[in-house]
Design a protein around this motif. Sequence first.
Motif, PDB file in Angstrom:
ATOM      1  N   GLN A   1      49.121  42.083  37.318  1.00 28.68           N
ATOM      2  CA  GLN A   1      49.756  40.996  37.024  1.00 28.68           C
ATOM      3  C   GLN A   1      50.966  40.983  37.675  1.00 28.68           C
ATOM      4  O   GLN A   1      51.540  42.236  37.846  1.00 28.68           O
ATOM      5  CB  GLN A   1      49.976  40.635  35.686  1.00 28.68           C
ATOM      6  N   VAL A   2      51.579  39.837  38.266  1.00 24.30           N
ATOM      7  CA  VAL A   2      52.737  39.740  38.724  1.00 24.30           C
ATOM      8  C   VAL A   2      53.648  38.800  37.834  1.00 24.30           C
ATOM      9  O   VAL A   2      53.126  37.675  37.801  1.00 24.30           O
ATOM     10  CB  VAL A   2      52.648  39.179  40.290  1.00 24.30           C
ATOM     11  N   GLN A   3      54.963  39.164  38.095  1.00 24.88           N
ATOM     12  CA  GLN A   3      55.940  38.138  37.252  1.00 24.88           C
ATOM     13  C   GLN A   3      57.186  37.915  38.176  1.00 24.88           C
ATOM     14  O   GLN A   3      57.295  38.686  38.777  1.00 24.88           O
ATOM     15  CB  GLN A   3      56.716  38.713  35.884  1.00 24.88           C
ATOM     16  N   LEU A   4      57.493  36.605  38.255  1.00 27.25           N
ATOM     17  CA  LEU A   4      58.706  36.130  38.942  1.00 27.25           C
ATOM     18  C   LEU A   4      59.577  35.710  37.916  1.00 27.25           C
ATOM     19  O   LEU A   4      59.261  34.856  37.159  1.00 27.25           O
ATOM     20  CB  LEU A   4      58.211  34.931  39.846  1.00 27.25           C
ATOM     21  N   VAL A   5      60.917  36.228  38.138  1.00 20.08           N
ATOM     22  CA  VAL A   5      61.966  35.809  37.325  1.00 20.08           C
ATOM     23  C   VAL A   5      63.105  35.156  38.005  1.00 20.08           C
ATOM     24  O   VAL A   5      63.697  35.680  38.872  1.00 20.08           O
ATOM     25  CB  VAL A   5      62.291  36.973  36.325  1.00 20.08           C
ATOM     26  N   GLU A   6      63.519  33.846  37.660  1.00 22.58           N
ATOM     27  CA  GLU A   6      64.772  33.413  38.233  1.00 22.58           C
ATOM     28  C   GLU A   6      65.911  33.768  37.359  1.00 22.58           C
ATOM     29  O   GLU A   6      65.825  33.784  36.263  1.00 22.58           O
ATOM     30  CB  GLU A   6      64.546  31.980  38.366  1.00 22.58           C
ATOM     31  N   SER A   7      67.007  33.531  38.155  1.00 20.38           N
ATOM     32  CA  SER A   7      68.186  33.626  37.360  1.00 20.38           C
ATOM     33  C   SER A   7      69.327  32.977  38.579  1.00 20.38           C
ATOM     34  O   SER A   7      69.113  32.709  39.543  1.00 20.38           O
ATOM     35  CB  SER A   7      68.605  34.916  37.181  1.00 20.38           C
ATOM     36  N   GLY A   8      70.457  32.582  37.783  1.00 18.40           N
ATOM     37  CA  GLY A   8      71.403  32.009  38.533  1.00 18.40           C
ATOM     38  C   GLY A   8      71.912  30.592  38.556  1.00 18.40           C
ATOM     39  O   GLY A   8      72.816  30.055  39.163  1.00 18.40           O
ATOM     40  N   SER A  25      57.767  41.186  40.256  1.00 14.47           N
ATOM     41  CA  SER A  25      57.618  42.684  39.824  1.00 14.47           C
ATOM     42  C   SER A  25      56.034  42.726  39.501  1.00 14.47           C
ATOM     43  O   SER A  25      55.495  41.540  39.224  1.00 14.47           O
ATOM     44  CB  SER A  25      58.484  42.937  38.622  1.00 14.47           C
ATOM     45  N   GLY A  26      55.594  43.790  39.245  1.00 14.52           N
ATOM     46  CA  GLY A  26      54.202  44.111  38.864  1.00 14.52           C
ATOM     47  C   GLY A  26      53.355  44.781  40.052  1.00 14.52           C
ATOM     48  O   GLY A  26      53.935  45.264  40.894  1.00 14.52           O
ATOM     49  N   ARG A  27      51.967  44.482  39.986  1.00 17.77           N
ATOM     50  CA  ARG A  27      51.224  44.870  41.140  1.00 17.77           C
ATOM     51  C   ARG A  27      51.275  44.177  42.376  1.00 17.77           C
ATOM     52  O   ARG A  27      50.715  43.354  42.718  1.00 17.77           O
ATOM     53  CB  ARG A  27      49.801  44.633  40.631  1.00 17.77           C
ATOM     54  N   ILE A  28      52.040  44.620  43.260  1.00 18.47           N
ATOM     55  CA  ILE A  28      52.586  44.008  44.535  1.00 18.47           C
ATOM     56  C   ILE A  28      52.328  45.026  45.587  1.00 18.47           C
ATOM     57  O   ILE A  28      52.840  46.202  45.789  1.00 18.47           O
ATOM     58  CB  ILE A  28      53.928  43.476  44.658  1.00 18.47           C
ATOM     59  N   GLU A  98      53.445  34.201  47.455  1.00 22.59           N
ATOM     60  CA  GLU A  98      52.103  34.391  48.030  1.00 22.59           C
ATOM     61  C   GLU A  98      52.138  36.062  47.900  1.00 22.59           C
ATOM     62  O   GLU A  98      52.445  36.657  48.842  1.00 22.59           O
ATOM     63  CB  GLU A  98      51.697  34.024  49.301  1.00 22.59           C
ATOM     64  N   VAL A  99      51.597  36.438  46.951  1.00 25.40           N
ATOM     65  CA  VAL A  99      51.489  38.019  46.848  1.00 25.40           C
ATOM     66  C   VAL A  99      50.163  38.862  46.694  1.00 25.40           C
ATOM     67  O   VAL A  99      49.187  38.360  46.180  1.00 25.40           O
ATOM     68  CB  VAL A  99      52.024  38.420  45.129  1.00 25.40           C
ATOM     69  N   TYR A 100      50.235  39.680  47.836  1.00 17.77           N
ATOM     70  CA  TYR A 100      49.033  40.329  47.982  1.00 17.77           C
ATOM     71  C   TYR A 100      49.000  41.731  47.263  1.00 17.77           C
ATOM     72  O   TYR A 100      49.973  42.227  47.152  1.00 17.77           O
ATOM     73  CB  TYR A 100      49.117  40.819  49.587  1.00 17.77           C
ATOM     74  N   TYR A 101      47.964  41.879  46.600  1.00 25.14           N
ATOM     75  CA  TYR A 101      47.683  42.984  45.728  1.00 25.14           C
ATOM     76  C   TYR A 101      46.540  43.967  46.312  1.00 25.14           C
ATOM     77  O   TYR A 101      46.449  44.919  45.772  1.00 25.14           O
ATOM     78  CB  TYR A 101      47.363  42.917  44.233  1.00 25.14           C
ATOM     79  N   SER A 102      46.201  43.626  47.613  1.00 29.49           N
ATOM     80  CA  SER A 102      45.571  44.722  48.382  1.00 29.49           C
ATOM     81  C   SER A 102      45.810  44.097  49.869  1.00 29.49           C
ATOM     82  O   SER A 102      46.701  43.111  50.087  1.00 29.49           O
ATOM     83  CB  SER A 102      44.092  44.759  48.126  1.00 29.49           C
ATOM     84  N   THR A 103      45.031  44.748  50.874  1.00 30.99           N
ATOM     85  CA  THR A 103      45.180  44.299  52.192  1.00 30.99           C
ATOM     86  C   THR A 103      44.557  42.726  52.465  1.00 30.99           C
ATOM     87  O   THR A 103      44.776  42.076  53.080  1.00 30.99           O
ATOM     88  CB  THR A 103      44.627  45.176  53.104  1.00 30.99           C
ATOM     89  N   SER A 104      43.751  42.720  51.642  1.00 32.11           N
ATOM     90  CA  SER A 104      43.189  41.082  51.683  1.00 32.11           C
ATOM     91  C   SER A 104      43.479  40.237  50.457  1.00 32.11           C
ATOM     92  O   SER A 104      42.642  38.974  50.635  1.00 32.11           O
ATOM     93  CB  SER A 104      41.595  41.233  52.288  1.00 32.11           C
ATOM     94  N   LEU A 105      43.400  40.765  49.477  1.00 32.14           N
ATOM     95  CA  LEU A 105      43.415  39.780  48.224  1.00 32.14           C
ATOM     96  C   LEU A 105      44.614  39.465  47.621  1.00 32.14           C
ATOM     97  O   LEU A 105      45.828  40.275  47.813  1.00 32.14           O
ATOM     98  CB  LEU A 105      42.539  40.895  47.108  1.00 32.14           C
ATOM     99  N   PHE A 106      45.001  38.166  47.326  1.00 32.13           N
ATOM    100  CA  PHE A 106      46.282  37.558  47.136  1.00 32.13           C
ATOM    101  C   PHE A 106      46.037  36.263  46.259  1.00 32.13           C
ATOM    102  O   PHE A 106      45.178  35.790  45.610  1.00 32.13           O
ATOM    103  CB  PHE A 106      47.183  37.063  48.295  1.00 32.13           C
ATOM    104  N   ASP A 107      47.314  36.087  45.550  1.00 35.40           N
ATOM    105  CA  ASP A 107      47.334  34.894  44.437  1.00 35.40           C
ATOM    106  C   ASP A 107      48.763  34.138  44.710  1.00 35.40           C
ATOM    107  O   ASP A 107      49.602  35.123  45.189  1.00 35.40           O
ATOM    108  CB  ASP A 107      47.162  35.373  43.201  1.00 35.40           C
ATOM    109  N   ASP A 108      48.761  33.167  44.298  1.00 42.56           N
ATOM    110  CA  ASP A 108      50.110  32.604  44.334  1.00 42.56           C
ATOM    111  C   ASP A 108      50.652  32.508  42.976  1.00 42.56           C
ATOM    112  O   ASP A 108      50.046  32.356  42.047  1.00 42.56           O
ATOM    113  CB  ASP A 108      50.216  31.049  44.619  1.00 42.56           C
TER     114      ASP A 108
END
Length: 120
Positions: A1-8, A25-28, A98-108
């Motif tokens: 899993q991937v987490q995005l955390v905003e601040s500011g 952060s996470g599997r990137i 748009e995070v790739y967690y392998s050379t060809s697999l990604f998720d938004d």
Amino acid sequence: QVQLVESGGGLVQAGGSLRLSCAASGRIFRINTMAWYRQPPGKQRELVASIVTSGSTNYADSVKGRFTIFRDDAKNMVYLQMDSLKPEDTAVYHCSAEVYYSTSLFDDYWGQGTQVTVSS
């Protein structure tokens, strides 16, 4: 899993500046497009700015010349420098990636958002 955390986010007077940050952060494996969106009160979410790995950027007409998007791939972060803020910039700002967690697999992925309020 991937987490995005905003601040500011926060409250600022018209004409002021804020810098938003978004940490992934996470599997990137790598991150392609990173972007900032915003959702003003009672309105639909809209694209503010985006940046790809080459550094090429795209901005909404309403923020051109006032906002700057940039990224730090070593830290998996994207930033939005907002200058000359106007009351109409008031919104919840979300980052996306748009995070790739392998050379060809990604998720938004999306962050939870950070509130920006510009007073007149």
